[in-house]
Design an enzyme around this catalytic site. Structure first.
Site, mmCIF file in Angstrom:
data_model
loop_
_atom_site.group_PDB
_atom_site.id
_atom_site.type_symbol
_atom_site.label_atom_id
_atom_site.label_comp_id
_atom_site.label_asym_id
_atom_site.label_seq_id
_atom_site.Cartn_x
_atom_site.Cartn_y
_atom_site.Cartn_z
ATOM 1 N N GLY A 40 18.418 0.005 -5.884
ATOM 2 C CA GLY A 40 18.111 -0.142 -4.462
ATOM 3 C C GLY A 40 17.650 -1.545 -4.117
ATOM 4 O O GLY A 40 17.879 -2.508 -4.858
ATOM 5 N N PHE A 63 15.169 -4.441 -3.941
ATOM 6 C CA PHE A 63 14.077 -4.792 -4.840
ATOM 7 C C PHE A 63 12.739 -4.724 -4.091
ATOM 8 O O PHE A 63 12.603 -5.206 -2.976
ATOM 9 C CB PHE A 63 14.271 -6.200 -5.409
ATOM 10 C CG PHE A 63 13.377 -6.498 -6.573
ATOM 11 C CD1 PHE A 63 13.830 -6.339 -7.866
ATOM 12 C CD2 PHE A 63 12.071 -6.921 -6.375
ATOM 13 C CE1 PHE A 63 13.002 -6.591 -8.955
ATOM 14 C CE2 PHE A 63 11.235 -7.177 -7.450
ATOM 15 C CZ PHE A 63 11.695 -7.014 -8.739
ATOM 16 N N GLY A 64 11.766 -4.116 -4.738
ATOM 17 C CA GLY A 64 10.434 -4.003 -4.148
ATOM 18 C C GLY A 64 10.054 -2.589 -3.761
ATOM 19 O O GLY A 64 8.897 -2.320 -3.468
ATOM 20 N N GLY A 65 11.029 -1.695 -3.725
ATOM 21 C CA GLY A 65 10.721 -0.294 -3.503
ATOM 22 C C GLY A 65 10.499 0.104 -2.058
ATOM 23 O O GLY A 65 10.687 -0.676 -1.122
ATOM 24 N N THR A 66 10.063 1.340 -1.888
ATOM 25 C CA THR A 66 9.936 1.953 -0.564
ATOM 26 C C THR A 66 8.912 1.258 0.303
ATOM 27 O O THR A 66 9.178 0.918 1.458
ATOM 28 C CB THR A 66 9.568 3.445 -0.717
ATOM 29 O OG1 THR A 66 10.618 4.120 -1.417
ATOM 30 C CG2 THR A 66 9.366 4.099 0.647
ATOM 31 N N CYS A 67 7.707 1.054 -0.215
ATOM 32 C CA CYS A 67 6.612 0.534 0.609
ATOM 33 C C CYS A 67 6.968 -0.804 1.248
ATOM 34 O O CYS A 67 6.807 -0.990 2.447
ATOM 35 C CB CYS A 67 5.345 0.398 -0.230
ATOM 36 S SG CYS A 67 3.987 -0.394 0.657
ATOM 37 N N HIS A 92 -25.258 -1.956 15.257
ATOM 38 C CA HIS A 92 -25.235 -1.380 16.607
ATOM 39 C C HIS A 92 -24.751 -2.446 17.581
ATOM 40 O O HIS A 92 -25.195 -3.592 17.517
ATOM 41 C CB HIS A 92 -26.635 -0.905 17.013
ATOM 42 C CG HIS A 92 -26.698 -0.410 18.424
ATOM 43 N ND1 HIS A 92 -26.215 0.834 18.791
ATOM 44 C CD2 HIS A 92 -27.151 -1.005 19.562
ATOM 45 C CE1 HIS A 92 -26.387 0.991 20.096
ATOM 46 N NE2 HIS A 92 -26.959 -0.107 20.583
#
Length: 461
Positions: free
Chosen positions: A36, A38-42, A439
């Site tokens: 696929g 390079f580097g993958g899904t993310c 705060h």
């Protein structure tokens, strides 16, 4: 078939698997294999590009909502191609550079093809090469699932892998699915002007979350998007303008574009696991032990292909575990998934860690529950917020946090001190008062929720 080449380590997958390679392996011969991008899904189709779209979508949504605060503002237009090109103009060069480094870098070889086991330590690469390695890491990730009714229809459709690269946003978008991918893209495209319809077989959206958050989010989503709950696509057909879905409840939905977001499946069925004696879990994942070892000696796995939690921070954690264990076989470390947070970047944001109230009750836990509304804090007043909340659960016997669930602005950030408290085993008693809370920052939502929870524990309510 070409000759077999031997490596010290072979890694199938270039996402988090790529980060397994460390300086301690400087004298190793390493093969990285991926068919696929390079580097993958993310990097390419997941976390990073979606959040780069999410941020401008939030800006667009804020403009349309500003009038209730006395700020009359209008959104002139969204330059979709500029947005898209900004995203991939940054991401694509990273992918290319990563591949080139593995192709040309010291000690590594890159195979741009699929690979399957043909023996315990042997792989057949789709290019025809046969390689072997002393140790192999499976990091093949997951893929988008598509219902048969959609595939059989033969009409164009998109998944999260493709929809971010379209040339123009749709005027009408129909999304099959009710999970986090569906919720995130529904926000992105509706903020940019699309009329969004979601179709889900469940009775609500994001049903993996605590029931209260799922119910509240579904109510809010129904005000922004058209929802078809408890329905599935019975038929899908192309039209002159796009696509028509006929639903199981008899309704018909017409749209310019169809996005299928019905889940992801681990790529464990595409690696020839049986040939290597690699066992799989009942749900199809590669089975691993606490050290990320598979049932085959010298074969490891990490990320979506083996983890039920398909999250990048999980894959990264497991990659660090595998990297250590590869180099230190006599001092193995175990993966720790006890306090695993997750966030959904939609509108509003949601974040969760630990047990839901329902799961805690089903486990027989005697738990105290506290809910803090954003609107009851100073920053909540500033935002005129009326829907956001922080829900906490604690075990009455131990005084420990069991779960934390937030819905509202910056939920993905606000949950972190609660994750930290759970990871460090800090009891609820005194947790809010053991540190200063600025705060009137939004973190007072968490502070006040902890104070409520401490009171509930003390009173037995």
């Amino acid at each position: 078939m070409q000759r077999r080449d031997h490596y010290d380590l072979a890694i199938i997958g270039s996402g988090s698997g790529n980060s397994v390679i460390t300086e301690e392996m400087a004298d190793w011969r390493i093969a990285v294999i991926d068919s696929g991008i390079f580097g993958g899904t993310c990097l390419n189709v997941g976390c990073i590009p979606t959040k780069m779209f999410f941020y401008p979508a939030d800006l667009a949504a804020a403009i349309s909502d500003a009038g209730r605060l006395g700020v009359d503002a209008t959104l002139d237009r969204v330059r979709w191609r500029d947005l898209r090109d900004r995203v991939f103009g940054r991401i694509d060069p990273i992918s290319v550079a990563g591949r080139q480094y593995r192709e040309r870098g010291p000690g590594t070889a890159f195979y741009p093809a699929r690979a399957e086991f043909v023996g315990p330590h042997e792989l057949l690469v789709a290019t025809g090469e046969r390689i072997s390695a002393d140790q192999i890491v499976i990091a093949t990730g997951s893929r988008a699932t598509v219902p048969n009714v959609v595939r059989a229809a033969g009409v164009p459709f998109h998944t999260s892998d493709t929809i971010m690269r379209i040339d123009a946003p749709p005027r009408r978008l129909v999304i099959l699915g009710g999970g986090y991918i569906a919720a995130e893209f529904a926000h992105i495209f509706s903020a940019f002007g699309a009329r969004v319809t979601l179709i889900t077989r469940g009775d609500g959206l994001l049903r993996h979350l605590d029931g209260e958050l799922s119910r509240r989010f579904t109510e809010l989503a129904g005000e922004r998007w058209r929802l078809h709950l408890g329905a599935t696509a019975a038929a899908v057909a192309g039209t002159a303008e796009g696509v028509r879905l006929t639903l199981s409840d008899g309704a018909r939905v017409d749209a310019d574009l169809l996005l299928v977001a019905t889940g992801r499946a681990p790529n464990a069925d595409r690696i020839g696991a049986d040939a290597a004696g690699i066992a799989r879990a009942p749900d199809g994942r590669v089975a691993v032990d606490r050290y990320q070892r598979t049932s085959a000696d010298g074969v490891w796995a990490l990320g979506d292909v083996c983890s039920p939690a398909m999250l990048k921070h999980v894959a990264n954690h497991e990659a660090r575990v595998v990297a250590h264990n590869l180099v230190h076989p006599d001092a193995l470390v175990a993966a720790d998934h006890r306090h695993l947070p997750a966030a959904v970047f939609t509108h509003p944001q949601l974040a969760s860690v630990g047990l839901t109230e329902r799961t805690a009750r089903e486990q027989g836990r005697d738990c105290a529950v506290a809910v803090q509304q954003y609107r009851d804090t100073a920053y909540g007043w500033a935002m005129e917020d009326t829907t956001s909340l922080c829900k906490l659960l604690a075990d009455r016997d131990t005084g420990q946090l069991l779960g934390a669930h937030l819905m509202g602005p910056q939920a993905s950030v606000l949950i972190q001190p609660l994750v930290q408290a759970m990871a460090l085993g800090l009891p609820v008693a005194g947790l809010a008062r053991a540190q200063y809370w600025i705060h009137p920052a939004l973190t007072e939502v968490v502070e006040n929720a902890l104070l409520k929870l401490e009171s509930a524990l003390a009173s037995g309510i």
